[in-house]
Scaffold this motif. Structure first.
Motif, PDB file in Angstrom:
ATOM      1  N   THR A 140       0.812  -1.220   0.000  1.00 43.35           N
ATOM      2  CA  THR A 140       0.000   0.000   0.000  1.00 43.35           C
ATOM      3  C   THR A 140       0.849   1.276   0.000  1.00 43.35           C
ATOM      4  OG1 THR A 140      -0.115  -0.044   2.425  1.00 43.35           O
ATOM      5  CG2 THR A 140      -1.888  -1.149   1.212  1.00 43.35           C
ATOM      6  N   SER A 200      -3.638   7.633   0.773  1.00 48.35           N
ATOM      7  CA  SER A 200      -4.367   7.231   1.983  1.00 48.35           C
ATOM      8  C   SER A 200      -5.437   8.244   2.372  1.00 48.35           C
ATOM      9  CB  SER A 200      -3.389   7.053   3.147  1.00 48.35           C
ATOM     10  OG  SER A 200      -2.440   6.042   2.853  1.00 48.35           O
ATOM     11  N   SER A 234      -9.768   3.253   7.762  1.00 45.71           N
ATOM     12  CA  SER A 234      -9.040   4.066   6.791  1.00 45.71           C
ATOM     13  C   SER A 234      -8.867   3.281   5.492  1.00 45.71           C
ATOM     14  CB  SER A 234      -7.671   4.467   7.342  1.00 45.71           C
ATOM     15  OG  SER A 234      -6.875   3.323   7.588  1.00 45.71           O
ATOM     16  N   THR A 255      -6.802   3.099   1.445  1.00 47.21           N
ATOM     17  CA  THR A 255      -5.701   3.499   0.570  1.00 47.21           C
ATOM     18  C   THR A 255      -6.085   3.148  -0.849  1.00 47.21           C
ATOM     19  OG1 THR A 255      -4.049   3.093   2.306  1.00 47.21           O
ATOM     20  CG2 THR A 255      -3.264   3.252   0.037  1.00 47.21           C
TER      21      THR A 255
END
Length: 417
Positions: A65, A70, A407, A409
């Motif tokens: 990632t 992000s 979260s 990405t």
């Protein structure tokens, strides 16, 4: 060797407008990868507006990632993806994990406008000429998937979810991170060249361009969080620097093309080429630095164009994706002309047939002259590797990794396999 374990992959069909009905396409309870590819093709033909598909799988342990963009758990992308996650069937393998990867496939009719023709498929090492999606681990493909259609409201099979903001933000993030990858590669190449040149003027040009990145990063974060860009972000001065660099690149590309037009047909003597394009025989010359600076300006301009298209599209959320694609196409036309000119210069140089000088006094041909001719010929052939190779009308896939804290990405787009 045992067969890979089958996995159930929930899939949604998404549209940008609530006024569009689902085409008369039957969605069974489960389908194979081949059936899913056929479904996308049918929807591309029959649907009035572009229809994307969204898949969700468990997150592989070794997925990289670091090359993505992000967003926090409170971001619009993360929140909208979370709303889809609540609809995952209990039998789906993705439901067993709080860390998943979403895969959005954008149809070919708009993919070319989104990618700018700059995306390349990830090559398969197992099969010559084969390609696959970016969602693979170090051990290759881990499972054979079965795709299960999911509706926005479990009302009827075949319904489409209206997700214009999600589609817009995901595509914009993917295009932005792809352009950022190009910028990083360009800045590495030009920095290596300038370390040999010790040209303060070119150093300043490189530093001014690279200094625009912070303003672009901040503006990207604000817009993709659906905020408004203010003058405090410094995007205006950054746009001026980039546009100035683009103008310089256009002027240089025009000069190189005119110089190439003046060369004779067939074999070209090396002295004639060096007279037409100064420094062409020296790998550390200003010519190569100017070429890399042009690539850097183009990469930064791509990010600016995406920002401008997002801002334009968010002014009319009713048809955000359509506005985004139209604005992106309009703003990218002049940039694509520059890219085409730079590709023309690279391609013409890479196919030149160089010859030694045949002047009146050239009775002998020293070993140093031979080396110079061979090295320059190889260097010119290498320029062909930098020529853009558009995918044409190909669907693109954008992977979105969601962690346990919510979260996400967004990874760079690739050609959909």
């Amino acid at each position: 060797m045992s067969d890979p374990t089958p996995e159930v992959v929930p899939i949604w069909t998404l549209t940008t407008t609530a006024e569009m009905a689902m085409p008369p396409v039957k969605l069974d309870e489960a389908m194979s990868a081949g059936r899913l590819a056929e479904l996308r093709s049918v929807l591309a033909v029959l649907a009035e507006a572009p229809v994307t598909t969204l898949e969700v799988r468990p997150k592989p342990r070794d997925i990289d990632t670091s090359r993505g963009l992000s967003f926090g758990s409170a971001s619009p992308i993360a929140q909208q993806l979370s709303s889809f996650a609540t609809q995952i069937p209990a039998s789906g393998s993705a439901a067993k994990s709080s860390e998943v990867v979403y895969r959005m496939v954008v149809p070919a009719k708009v993919a070319s406008q989104v990618s700018g023709g700059a995306l390349n498929p990830m090559q398969s090492k197992a099969v010559a000429g084969g390609v696959h999606s970016a969602l693979v681990g170090k051990k290759g493909i881990a499972a054979q998937a079965t795709f299960v259609p999911v509706t926005a409201s479990a009302a009827t099979a075949g319904a489409m979810a209206v997700a214009a903001p999600l589609i817009l933000l995901t595509v914009a993030a993917g295009a932005s991170v792809h352009a950022e990858q190009q910028r990083k590669a360009a800045i590495e190449r030009v920095t290596a060249l300038l370390e040999k040149l010790h040209q303060d003027k070119l150093d300043d040009e490189r530093n001014r361009l690279d200094g625009c990145r912070n303003a672009i990063d901040k503006a990207t974060a604000v817009l993709l969080d659906r905020g408004n860009i203010s003058s405090s972000l410094g995007l205006g001065p950054a746009v001026h620097v980039i546009d100035t660099a683009i103008a310089a690149a256009e002027h240089r590309a025009q000069g190189w093309r005119q110089a190439l037009d003046g060369l004779p047909e067939g074999k070209v003597e090396l002295p004639a080429l060096t007279a037409a394009i100064e420094g062409i025989e020296d790998a550390g010359s200003e010519f190569y630095a100017h070429l890399e600076l042009a690539d850097l300006a183009v990469a930064l301009k791509r990010r600016i164009i995406v920002l401008q298209a997002v801002e334009h599209a968010q002014q009319d959320e009713g048809n955000a994706f359509e506005n985004f694609a139209a604005a992106l196409k309009l703003d990218a036309q002049n940039l694509e002309k520059l890219i085409s000119d730079l590709d023309d210069v690279r391609l013409r140089l890479s196919t030149l047939q160089l010859d030694r000088s045949h002047g009146f006094r050239d009775f002998t041909f020293s070993s140093s002259s031979v080396d110079r001719l061979l090295n320059t010929s190889q260097r010119l052939r290498d320029l062909g590797d930098g020529v853009s190779r558009p995918l044409g009308q190909s669907d693109i896939a954008i992977e979105i990794v969601q962690d346990s804290d919510g979260s996400v990405t967004v990874l760079p787009p690739t050609a959909a396999s």
